[in-house]
Design a protein around this motif. Sequence first.
Motif, PDB file in Angstrom:
ATOM      1  N   THR A  52       0.824  -1.215   0.000  1.00  0.00           N
ATOM      2  CA  THR A  52       0.000   0.000   0.000  1.00  0.00           C
ATOM      3  C   THR A  52       0.856   1.262   0.000  1.00  0.00           C
ATOM      4  O   THR A  52       0.329   2.351  -0.189  1.00  0.00           O
ATOM      5  CB  THR A  52      -0.938   0.014   1.223  1.00  0.00           C
ATOM      6  N   TRP A  83     -10.436  -1.176  -1.237  1.00  0.00           N
ATOM      7  CA  TRP A  83      -9.890  -0.266  -2.240  1.00  0.00           C
ATOM      8  C   TRP A  83      -8.435   0.076  -1.955  1.00  0.00           C
ATOM      9  O   TRP A  83      -7.677   0.408  -2.872  1.00  0.00           O
ATOM     10  CB  TRP A  83     -10.755   0.984  -2.359  1.00  0.00           C
ATOM     11  N   ASP A  84      -8.032  -0.008  -0.691  1.00  0.00           N
ATOM     12  CA  ASP A  84      -6.626   0.224  -0.350  1.00  0.00           C
ATOM     13  C   ASP A  84      -5.739  -0.934  -0.792  1.00  0.00           C
ATOM     14  O   ASP A  84      -4.597  -0.718  -1.215  1.00  0.00           O
ATOM     15  CB  ASP A  84      -6.463   0.399   1.168  1.00  0.00           C
ATOM     16  N   TYR A  87      -7.405  -3.066  -4.706  1.00  0.00           N
ATOM     17  CA  TYR A  87      -7.207  -2.182  -5.861  1.00  0.00           C
ATOM     18  C   TYR A  87      -5.852  -1.468  -5.803  1.00  0.00           C
ATOM     19  O   TYR A  87      -4.942  -1.785  -6.560  1.00  0.00           O
ATOM     20  CB  TYR A  87      -8.333  -1.152  -5.971  1.00  0.00           C
ATOM     21  N   GLN A  88      -5.681  -0.535  -4.851  1.00  0.00           N
ATOM     22  CA  GLN A  88      -4.527   0.361  -4.913  1.00  0.00           C
ATOM     23  C   GLN A  88      -3.195  -0.350  -4.705  1.00  0.00           C
ATOM     24  O   GLN A  88      -2.217  -0.056  -5.402  1.00  0.00           O
ATOM     25  CB  GLN A  88      -4.666   1.495  -3.891  1.00  0.00           C
ATOM     26  N   ASN A  92      -0.095  -0.370  -7.294  1.00  0.00           N
ATOM     27  CA  ASN A  92       1.295  -0.054  -6.954  1.00  0.00           C
ATOM     28  C   ASN A  92       2.246  -1.143  -7.447  1.00  0.00           C
ATOM     29  O   ASN A  92       3.337  -0.862  -7.959  1.00  0.00           O
ATOM     30  CB  ASN A  92       1.442   0.112  -5.444  1.00  0.00           C
TER      31      ASN A  92
END
Length: 294
Positions: A52, A83-84, A87-88, A92
């Motif tokens: 993250t 979503w952290d 997804y995110q 990354n």
Amino acid sequence: MKRIFIAGATGYLGQFLCHEYRARDWHVTALVRRKSRHLDLAADRIVEAEATWPESLTGVMENMDVVVSALGITRQTDGVGYWDVDYQANVNLLDEALRSKVAHFAFVHVLNADRMEMVPLVAAKAAFVRKLRTAPIASTVIAPTGYFSDMADFLNMAKAGRVWLFGNGQHRINPIHGADLATAIFEAVARGADSADVGGPETFTQADLARLCFAVLDKPSRIIYLPDTLRRLALRSLPWIAPRRIAGPAQFFLTAGGMNMTAPPSGTRRLADHFRSLAEQAHRSPQRPAGGEP
């Protein structure tokens, strides 16, 4: 020697992926959050980083041929949500793979995601898949039906004396063992498949699963069928009445439980053997929950 970077390496599937690729003579790099807790991973190199936090990933994929991400969360804890992470954090990883000129990125998704995008866990994964598909990198999206470890919920209910099912219990699933899924992922990536829906070798109705649990436990079969309207009501109510760490996974399992979750069969491991192993573990260690993998 080819080199692979595995994200989500400490999860149910990730550990099998490490074993699979190492057995195939690949150099395995495993991404973990806490290195000291996972020194026994089947990996040649263990990288400690927070996916993250994009800055913590800088340089970790240099000279990698393939990245496989089984990264995701079931329960939203530690102040992070779907979503952290789903997804995110995967974005990354993808960004770092692109910077490092990795040739191939594989991602473990969810079967029937197009029918479950109202579920936050699935929505986050689906959004990442859309981003992956537009990225300038070869990719493979793997969608398993369900893990053997997830089926322990049926065994736990049977141990308590009754299995509760919604509707008539006739929705079907062919769940897959993590080791068999790891092999299927290796093969899908090796042949350059864009996507692969993967299930296990045996298909069960939900009622079949319940009866199998009772048979393994040598208990009389007691199945309670609840109206499916209760499942749909629970889905609408959960976000308002339950904390998100409970509502999130419950929404997923209630939604998936209302449809068939079957895919082309793969592997050889049988669910009955898995259940017997869990039952034996519980007999030896009564306080241990029945969700672990033998």
